[in-house]
Design a protein around this motif. Structure first.
Motif, PDB file in Angstrom:
ATOM      1  N   TYR A 113       0.841  -1.190   0.000  1.00  0.00           N
ATOM      2  CA  TYR A 113       0.000   0.000   0.000  1.00  0.00           C
ATOM      3  C   TYR A 113       0.883   1.249   0.000  1.00  0.00           C
ATOM      4  O   TYR A 113       1.981   1.262   0.544  1.00  0.00           O
ATOM      5  CB  TYR A 113      -0.899   0.031   1.234  1.00  0.00           C
ATOM      6  CG  TYR A 113      -2.038  -0.946   1.190  1.00  0.00           C
ATOM      7  CD1 TYR A 113      -3.033  -0.857   0.216  1.00  0.00           C
ATOM      8  CD2 TYR A 113      -2.128  -1.966   2.140  1.00  0.00           C
ATOM      9  CE1 TYR A 113      -4.083  -1.766   0.186  1.00  0.00           C
ATOM     10  CE2 TYR A 113      -3.178  -2.872   2.118  1.00  0.00           C
ATOM     11  CZ  TYR A 113      -4.153  -2.768   1.138  1.00  0.00           C
ATOM     12  OH  TYR A 113      -5.190  -3.665   1.098  1.00  0.00           O
ATOM     13  N   ARG A 114       0.360   2.308  -0.620  1.00  0.00           N
ATOM     14  CA  ARG A 114       0.982   3.621  -0.551  1.00  0.00           C
ATOM     15  C   ARG A 114      -0.101   4.645  -0.261  1.00  0.00           C
ATOM     16  O   ARG A 114      -1.293   4.375  -0.445  1.00  0.00           O
ATOM     17  CB  ARG A 114       1.696   3.976  -1.854  1.00  0.00           C
ATOM     18  CG  ARG A 114       0.782   4.134  -3.052  1.00  0.00           C
ATOM     19  CD  ARG A 114       1.550   4.572  -4.292  1.00  0.00           C
ATOM     20  NE  ARG A 114       0.718   4.557  -5.478  1.00  0.00           N
ATOM     21  CZ  ARG A 114      -0.087   5.548  -5.849  1.00  0.00           C
ATOM     22  NH1 ARG A 114      -0.169   6.639  -5.116  1.00  0.00           N
ATOM     23  NH2 ARG A 114      -0.822   5.443  -6.939  1.00  0.00           N
ATOM     24  N   CYS A 115       0.316   5.818   0.197  1.00  0.00           N
ATOM     25  CA  CYS A 115      -0.637   6.868   0.558  1.00  0.00           C
ATOM     26  C   CYS A 115      -0.650   7.963  -0.496  1.00  0.00           C
ATOM     27  O   CYS A 115       0.406   8.445  -0.910  1.00  0.00           O
ATOM     28  CB  CYS A 115      -0.280   7.474   1.909  1.00  0.00           C
ATOM     29  SG  CYS A 115      -0.355   6.302   3.284  1.00  0.00           S
ATOM     30  N   ASP A 116      -1.840   8.343  -0.929  1.00  0.00           N
ATOM     31  CA  ASP A 116      -2.027   9.514  -1.784  1.00  0.00           C
ATOM     32  C   ASP A 116      -2.537  10.642  -0.888  1.00  0.00           C
ATOM     33  O   ASP A 116      -3.723  10.721  -0.587  1.00  0.00           O
ATOM     34  CB  ASP A 116      -3.031   9.223  -2.901  1.00  0.00           C
ATOM     35  CG  ASP A 116      -2.518   8.153  -3.848  1.00  0.00           C
ATOM     36  OD1 ASP A 116      -1.342   8.227  -4.235  1.00  0.00           O
ATOM     37  OD2 ASP A 116      -3.290   7.234  -4.173  1.00  0.00           O
ATOM     38  N   GLY A 117      -1.609  11.491  -0.421  1.00  0.00           N
ATOM     39  CA  GLY A 117      -1.984  12.440   0.611  1.00  0.00           C
ATOM     40  C   GLY A 117      -2.006  11.719   1.944  1.00  0.00           C
ATOM     41  O   GLY A 117      -1.625  10.553   2.057  1.00  0.00           O
ATOM     42  N   ASN A 118      -2.466  12.388   2.981  1.00  0.00           N
ATOM     43  CA  ASN A 118      -2.427  11.792   4.314  1.00  0.00           C
ATOM     44  C   ASN A 118      -3.673  10.977   4.644  1.00  0.00           C
ATOM     45  O   ASN A 118      -3.705  10.238   5.607  1.00  0.00           O
ATOM     46  CB  ASN A 118      -2.241  12.891   5.370  1.00  0.00           C
ATOM     47  CG  ASN A 118      -1.738  12.341   6.685  1.00  0.00           C
ATOM     48  OD1 ASN A 118      -0.858  11.494   6.713  1.00  0.00           O
ATOM     49  ND2 ASN A 118      -2.301  12.816   7.780  1.00  0.00           N
ATOM     50  N   ALA A 119      -4.726  11.110   3.833  1.00  0.00           N
ATOM     51  CA  ALA A 119      -5.992  10.461   4.165  1.00  0.00           C
ATOM     52  C   ALA A 119      -6.168   9.114   3.469  1.00  0.00           C
ATOM     53  O   ALA A 119      -6.576   8.140   4.081  1.00  0.00           O
ATOM     54  CB  ALA A 119      -7.156  11.387   3.816  1.00  0.00           C
ATOM     55  N   ASP A 120      -5.863   9.058   2.178  1.00  0.00           N
ATOM     56  CA  ASP A 120      -6.103   7.846   1.399  1.00  0.00           C
ATOM     57  C   ASP A 120      -4.825   7.032   1.287  1.00  0.00           C
ATOM     58  O   ASP A 120      -3.881   7.418   0.596  1.00  0.00           O
ATOM     59  CB  ASP A 120      -6.617   8.228   0.007  1.00  0.00           C
ATOM     60  CG  ASP A 120      -6.917   7.001  -0.848  1.00  0.00           C
ATOM     61  OD1 ASP A 120      -6.942   5.879  -0.292  1.00  0.00           O
ATOM     62  OD2 ASP A 120      -7.122   7.169  -2.052  1.00  0.00           O
ATOM     63  N   CYS A 121      -4.770   5.899   1.973  1.00  0.00           N
ATOM     64  CA  CYS A 121      -3.595   5.024   1.929  1.00  0.00           C
ATOM     65  C   CYS A 121      -3.953   3.668   1.341  1.00  0.00           C
ATOM     66  O   CYS A 121      -3.495   2.621   1.814  1.00  0.00           O
ATOM     67  CB  CYS A 121      -3.007   4.859   3.330  1.00  0.00           C
ATOM     68  SG  CYS A 121      -2.273   6.344   4.011  1.00  0.00           S
TER      69      CYS A 121
END
Length: 204
Positions: A113-121
């Motif tokens: 998994y990676r995060c796009d921004g701090n909310a969507d990981c």
């Protein structure tokens, strides 16, 4: 007389096996230093940060290092990838060589998994080269918590204590595709420092 020679030998023995190494960082002129311990090696460590396809940081440090500090591996949060290469040796002033830039790695089939921004990981990151671990890092800086997920080499996942005013964090690594959804439990200063650089690139 023999006892005197033996005592002198015991006193001088540690110094006789303490290396002299080059000391410099960030392109500065190298000087020479005597290592503080016979357990030290001469070494050079190069850290390169890639932001997408662009190289945003390239720094080489030379000094006396322990075996544990002679690190090789990478941490990949998607937005940035940090590659560490070292060359350590056991003779006087042997850390005079330049460390070549590593070749661009190929995807190895592992997915994290990676995060796009701090909310969507929930995004997917394809791991490269020797990145055989999924990583999750969370750092709180000035009251704001940042979470990042990605891929890492196992050598980047060792834990150590952390005591930095105004900064707290947790890091966890695991094996298996998409295993980095669990909460981290141990602090790793190297990973947290790398994460702070990634946060900086996200905000600029």
């Amino acid at each position: 007389m023999h006892l005197f020679i033996l005592i002198i030998g015991l006193v001088l023995f540690p110094q006789a096996y303490t290396l002299n190494c080059y000391l410099c960082a960030g392109g500065s002129t190298c000087t020479q230093m005597q290592c503080p311990s016979e357990k030290n090696q001469c070494g050079a460590i190069r850290m390169i940060t890639y932001n997408g396809n662009s190289k945003t940081l390239d720094n080489t440090s030379k000094s006396c290092f322990t075996t544990q500090e002679c690190i090789k591996g990478s941490i990949n949060f998607g937005v940035s990838r940090n590659v560490f290469t070292s060359d350590c040796c056991n003779s006087d002033l042997c850390n005079d060589k330049m460390i070549p830039e590593p070749q661009k790695p190929k995807p190895n089939g592992k997915k994290c998994y990676r995060c796009d921004g701090n909310a969507d990981c929930s995004g997917t990151l394809n791991c490269d080269g020797d990145e055989d671990q999924c990583i999750k890092a969370s750092v709180t800086l000035e009251g704001k918590t940042h979470t990042m997920k990605g891929c890492a080499t196992k050598s980047m996942c060792g834990s150590s204590s952390m005591s930095i005013p105004g900064l707290s964090g947790s890091v966890s690594c695991c094996e298996g595709n998409y295993c980095n959804g669990a909460k981290g439990v141990s602090a790793n200063i190297l990973v947290l420092a790398t994460m702070l650089m990634s946060i900086y690139f996200l905000s600029n």
